[in-house]
Design an enzyme around this catalytic site. Sequence first.
Site, PDB file in Angstrom:
ATOM      1  N   ASN A  73     -11.638 -73.490  46.345  1.00 32.36           N
ATOM      2  CA  ASN A  73     -10.456 -73.259  45.570  1.00 32.36           C
ATOM      3  C   ASN A  73      -9.273 -72.888  46.815  1.00 32.36           C
ATOM      4  OD1 ASN A  73      -8.346 -72.111  44.200  1.00 32.36           O
ATOM      5  ND2 ASN A  73      -9.829 -70.956  42.919  1.00 32.36           N
ATOM      6  N   HIS A 129      -6.930 -78.147  38.721  1.00 34.48           N
ATOM      7  CA  HIS A 129      -6.942 -77.151  39.774  1.00 34.48           C
ATOM      8  C   HIS A 129      -8.582 -77.115  40.245  1.00 34.48           C
ATOM      9  CE1 HIS A 129      -7.055 -73.752  41.878  1.00 34.48           C
ATOM     10  NE2 HIS A 129      -7.472 -72.914  41.207  1.00 34.48           N
ATOM     11  N   CYS A 186      -2.309 -70.512  41.382  1.00 37.44           N
ATOM     12  CA  CYS A 186      -2.986 -71.705  41.504  1.00 37.44           C
ATOM     13  C   CYS A 186      -2.299 -72.861  40.462  1.00 37.44           C
ATOM     14  CB  CYS A 186      -4.257 -71.791  40.896  1.00 37.44           C
ATOM     15  SG  CYS A 186      -5.477 -70.425  41.659  1.00 37.44           S
TER      16      CYS A 186
HETATM   17  O1  UT7 Z   1      -8.246 -70.252  40.615  1.00 35.61           O
HETATM   18  C1  UT7 Z   1      -8.192 -69.237  39.678  1.00 35.61           C
HETATM   19  C2  UT7 Z   1      -9.422 -68.484  40.615  1.00 35.61           C
HETATM   20  N1  UT7 Z   1     -10.613 -68.141  39.942  1.00 35.61           N
HETATM   21  C3  UT7 Z   1     -11.485 -68.655  39.121  1.00 35.61           C
HETATM   22  O2  UT7 Z   1     -11.216 -69.631  38.820  1.00 35.61           O
HETATM   23  C4  UT7 Z   1     -12.744 -67.994  38.579  1.00 35.61           C
HETATM   24  C5  UT7 Z   1     -13.288 -68.183  37.397  1.00 35.61           C
HETATM   25  N2  UT7 Z   1     -14.626 -67.685  37.385  1.00 35.61           N
HETATM   26  C6  UT7 Z   1     -15.668 -68.152  38.016  1.00 35.61           C
HETATM   27  O3  UT7 Z   1     -15.497 -69.084  38.803  1.00 35.61           O
HETATM   28  C7  UT7 Z   1     -17.098 -67.492  37.865  1.00 35.61           C
HETATM   29  O4  UT7 Z   1     -16.816 -66.411  36.976  1.00 35.61           O
HETATM   30  C8  UT7 Z   1     -17.662 -67.023  39.230  1.00 35.61           C
HETATM   31  C9  UT7 Z   1     -18.166 -68.381  40.079  1.00 35.61           C
HETATM   32  C10 UT7 Z   1     -16.713 -66.234  39.938  1.00 35.61           C
HETATM   33  C11 UT7 Z   1     -18.767 -66.172  38.971  1.00 35.61           C
HETATM   34  O5  UT7 Z   1     -19.897 -66.868  38.275  1.00 35.61           O
HETATM   35  P1  UT7 Z   1     -20.501 -66.244  36.969  1.00 35.61           P
HETATM   36  O6  UT7 Z   1     -21.505 -67.054  36.465  1.00 35.61           O
HETATM   37  O7  UT7 Z   1     -19.320 -65.926  35.952  1.00 35.61           O
HETATM   38  O8  UT7 Z   1     -21.203 -64.972  37.612  1.00 35.61           O
HETATM   39  P2  UT7 Z   1     -20.927 -63.410  37.103  1.00 35.61           P
HETATM   40  O9  UT7 Z   1     -19.884 -62.974  37.787  1.00 35.61           O
HETATM   41  O10 UT7 Z   1     -21.565 -63.420  35.832  1.00 35.61           O
HETATM   42  O11 UT7 Z   1     -22.252 -62.819  38.024  1.00 35.61           O
HETATM   43  C12 UT7 Z   1     -23.735 -63.367  37.718  1.00 35.61           C
HETATM   44  C13 UT7 Z   1     -24.815 -62.781  38.776  1.00 35.61           C
HETATM   45  C14 UT7 Z   1     -24.280 -61.219  38.897  1.00 35.61           C
HETATM   46  O12 UT7 Z   1     -25.849 -60.597  39.237  1.00 35.61           O
HETATM   47  P3  UT7 Z   1     -26.546 -59.848  38.274  1.00 35.61           P
HETATM   48  O13 UT7 Z   1     -25.518 -58.715  37.794  1.00 35.61           O
HETATM   49  O14 UT7 Z   1     -26.652 -60.826  37.016  1.00 35.61           O
HETATM   50  O15 UT7 Z   1     -27.604 -59.422  38.878  1.00 35.61           O
HETATM   51  C15 UT7 Z   1     -23.700 -61.223  40.282  1.00 35.61           C
HETATM   52  O16 UT7 Z   1     -23.914 -60.321  41.015  1.00 35.61           O
HETATM   53  O17 UT7 Z   1     -24.529 -63.345  40.154  1.00 35.61           O
HETATM   54  C16 UT7 Z   1     -24.338 -62.475  41.139  1.00 35.61           C
HETATM   55  N3  UT7 Z   1     -23.381 -62.970  42.086  1.00 35.61           N
HETATM   56  C17 UT7 Z   1     -23.848 -63.736  43.105  1.00 35.61           C
HETATM   57  N4  UT7 Z   1     -24.976 -63.913  43.731  1.00 35.61           N
HETATM   58  C18 UT7 Z   1     -25.051 -64.686  44.641  1.00 35.61           C
HETATM   59  C19 UT7 Z   1     -21.893 -63.152  42.009  1.00 35.61           C
HETATM   60  N5  UT7 Z   1     -21.511 -63.483  43.174  1.00 35.61           N
HETATM   61  C20 UT7 Z   1     -22.578 -64.198  43.726  1.00 35.61           C
HETATM   62  C21 UT7 Z   1     -22.897 -64.910  44.915  1.00 35.61           C
HETATM   63  N6  UT7 Z   1     -23.927 -64.925  45.290  1.00 35.61           N
HETATM   64  N7  UT7 Z   1     -21.677 -65.368  45.609  1.00 35.61           N
END
Ligand code: UT7
Length: 339
Positions: A279, A249, A112
């Site tokens: 993204n 980004h 990115c």
């Molecule tokens: O270009 C660089 C690329 N990458 C990035 O920029 C990624 C940077 N990180 C992020 O954008 C965020 O960390 C994410 C969007 C990937 C995830 O958001 P988060 O607030 O960090 O969520 P999390 O991974 O802590 O997950 C929270 C909950 C989990 O459930 P439990 O364990 O609390 O029950 C996940 O299983 O959300 C769940 N979850 C979803 N639920 C519905 C994760 N993905 C999804 C989804 N839909 N798509």
Amino acid sequence: MYDVEIVGTGSFVPENRVTNEDISKFVDTSDEWISERTGIKERRISISENTSDLAFMAARRALDDAGISPEEVDLIILATITPDYFFPSTACLVQAKLGAHKATSFDISAACSGFIFGLTVAEQFINTGVYQTVLVIGAEVLSKIVDWNDRSTSVLFGDGAGAAVLKRGKQGIISRVTGCDGSGAASLACPAVPLKNAFCDFSQEKANVLTMNGREIFKFAVKIMPECVEKVLEDSGHSIDEIRYIIPHQANIRLVDAAVKKLQINQEKVYINIQRFGNTSGASIALALDEMSRGGLLRNGDLLILVGFGSGLTYGAMLLKWTKEGNDNGEEKNDAKKD
Ligand code: UT7
């Protein structure tokens, strides 16, 4: 040392729009979760166009915008993590499609941060007088490497391309920073071919799909983006108040908001189009820059900061003075239309 300016931009996205509702039909997610946690509402997903096709279209538009013919291009740098092939480079394919016969062409892999890395490499070639006209492209078909069964990543990414033409001329590029922290390489990765030959043990087969530790990347980005912005400001002697726009980004709206809060800048100075494209990795900053230029947002003399981070882990920023005349009619001339 010759000065370097951006004299044209272009972008291109596939026609096929995929909404959050569409994705929630095949993985356990919802529009509510995706919108709230990322800011994304829809993304473009390629049906038949590969990375070189999107790159070619964006490049063609950038050259038209600059009023430069393909024969005048000395160098093509294409930033991508989703090339058409391991080899030849996607840049060589684009060179042939454009008919940019004299252009040396190569890809760079900085995820990115790729467009910022590409601009930085291009700048050096022009600074030293080796080349006068360089095309820098960021292009991705991330849908090829997304695991469509993984809700934690499949909702985030989109396909697209953006390009800029750089020329020897006015002082458009003022300061830049690039960097890497390879110790974070495993946080966001896509394996290539497993080591497998007659002289070593067979390694475990892994699917060629993207995996990510979202929280680790989030933390890294919120720390590194403000640092990069501060570094290019310090090197340039400009203050944050003089900056007209920050073009980050487009990874996640919450992540950008957190970085912006640290910098204590007005949200209105931050350009966001993640809601429409998701993204797009190496393409995201280039796509946003072109949209802003064609949308009439950029005026001659405006100071802009591009800032990105990504797999590697890589990071970078560039402080630009916009030296191109703006499109005052506000007319958008590409497919990247606003809602
Ligand atoms: O270009 C660089 C690329 N990458 C990035 O920029 C990624 C940077 N990180 C992020 O954008 C965020 O960390 C994410 C969007 C990937 C995830 O958001 P988060 O607030 O960090 O969520 P999390 O991974 O802590 O997950 C929270 C909950 C989990 O459930 P439990 O364990 O609390 O029950 C996940 O299983 O959300 C769940 N979850 C979803 N639920 C519905 C994760 N993905 C999804 C989804 N839909 N798509």
